[in-house]
Design a protein around this motif. Sequence first.
Motif, PDB file in Angstrom:
ATOM      1  N   GLN A 147      -3.725   1.557  -8.925  1.00  0.00           N
ATOM      2  CA  GLN A 147      -4.725   2.621  -8.972  1.00  0.00           C
ATOM      3  C   GLN A 147      -4.556   3.479 -10.221  1.00  0.00           C
ATOM      4  O   GLN A 147      -5.545   3.929 -10.820  1.00  0.00           O
ATOM      5  CB  GLN A 147      -4.619   3.486  -7.711  1.00  0.00           C
TER       6      GLN A 147
ATOM      7  N   ARG B  99      -7.153  -0.114  -5.364  1.00  0.00           N
ATOM      8  CA  ARG B  99      -6.781   0.219  -3.990  1.00  0.00           C
ATOM      9  C   ARG B  99      -6.178  -0.969  -3.240  1.00  0.00           C
ATOM     10  O   ARG B  99      -5.200  -0.845  -2.512  1.00  0.00           O
ATOM     11  CB  ARG B  99      -7.997   0.744  -3.239  1.00  0.00           C
TER      12      ARG B  99
ATOM     13  N   LYS C 250      -0.431   1.727  -5.548  1.00  0.00           N
ATOM     14  CA  LYS C 250      -0.502   3.025  -6.235  1.00  0.00           C
ATOM     15  C   LYS C 250      -0.411   2.826  -7.748  1.00  0.00           C
ATOM     16  O   LYS C 250      -1.104   3.497  -8.521  1.00  0.00           O
ATOM     17  CB  LYS C 250       0.614   3.936  -5.741  1.00  0.00           C
TER      18      LYS C 250
ATOM     19  N   GLU D 151      -8.754   4.452  -9.106  1.00  0.00           N
ATOM     20  CA  GLU D 151      -8.435   4.590  -7.680  1.00  0.00           C
ATOM     21  C   GLU D 151      -9.104   3.527  -6.829  1.00  0.00           C
ATOM     22  O   GLU D 151      -8.474   2.936  -5.952  1.00  0.00           O
ATOM     23  CB  GLU D 151      -8.851   5.980  -7.197  1.00  0.00           C
ATOM     24  N   GLU D 152     -10.373   3.246  -7.073  1.00  0.00           N
ATOM     25  CA  GLU D 152     -11.083   2.292  -6.227  1.00  0.00           C
ATOM     26  C   GLU D 152     -10.699   0.850  -6.575  1.00  0.00           C
ATOM     27  O   GLU D 152     -10.414   0.039  -5.694  1.00  0.00           O
ATOM     28  CB  GLU D 152     -12.594   2.484  -6.373  1.00  0.00           C
TER      29      GLU D 152
END
Length: 298
Positions: free
Chosen positions: A207, A216, A204, A212-213
């Motif tokens: 990210q 991950r 987290k 985010e990608e």
Amino acid sequence: MNLPARRLRIGLIANRSHQDAANSALVQLFRGAKNALQALQPELIVVGRTLDALASHDLINGFPAMQRFPYGREGGLMKLVSRVVDSDPERTVDAVIYLIDPVDPSSIFPEALALKRQCVIHNKPFLSTLASAREWLELEAMAAGATPDAALDASFSFAGEGIALIAHDAMKERMLALAEQHFELLDGYAMRYATGTTGGLLNKLAQKIKGEEAGRNWVRPFLSGPLGGDAQIAELVLERQIRRILFLEDPHVARQHEADIQLLERAARTVSDFSTVISDAQGADRWLSLLTRRCATC
């Protein structure tokens, strides 16, 4: 830890199998870290037979301060535990090097376990593998102004290696703070590994920083420690895929999976010339900062 202005004082002990042979871990440490030891000129407090072994290999010359403690069976290790917790700057030790043979039963005697636990409680490095002792001496010598040892450059190349990041519940916030502060360094590893919840929290964080990608799967999470995650990481240590383990322990909580924790430490000690374990939460920031500096010299 914040190192004192005075000369470093280091407690030193090695299990018997790491003492006598010409290529023993003790000999490799003193010969391989010769430049760092000369730069630091530490005061050494050496337990009994370990000092005898140093003398037999002609390795005690050149140290301005060396104190002998009794043999382990006569209380030498117990006295060393007392020096770890001593608040008197003229008596306390700043770090402990205990070269542990994973099959030596004396390494699980109460005084040996207490030595490690008190180092964690009092935020002092507990260095139980040849690799961790050499690295710590190299980094501290560099911090003191010494020229980095080019022979160790390969061990500070992180692109092809993994690092394990493990934290007990009370230490998870500390781990996240360290990871955020030293994200660039940790991101330079080929892979990061963690147990259970810690791995999810670190992903987290990644990210948030990388997107985010991209963040991950920044960390590969294994099972939680009590469910066997420590054993999964231990296998990678034994296969020499993980050189460094940052294991932030909470020494004040009874742990039902203590055997799993010891298993991971034992794995590191099985590949003593390769693996490093850091459990000193307060000193972890210094360690990671010095790793960044040392990596830049390679």
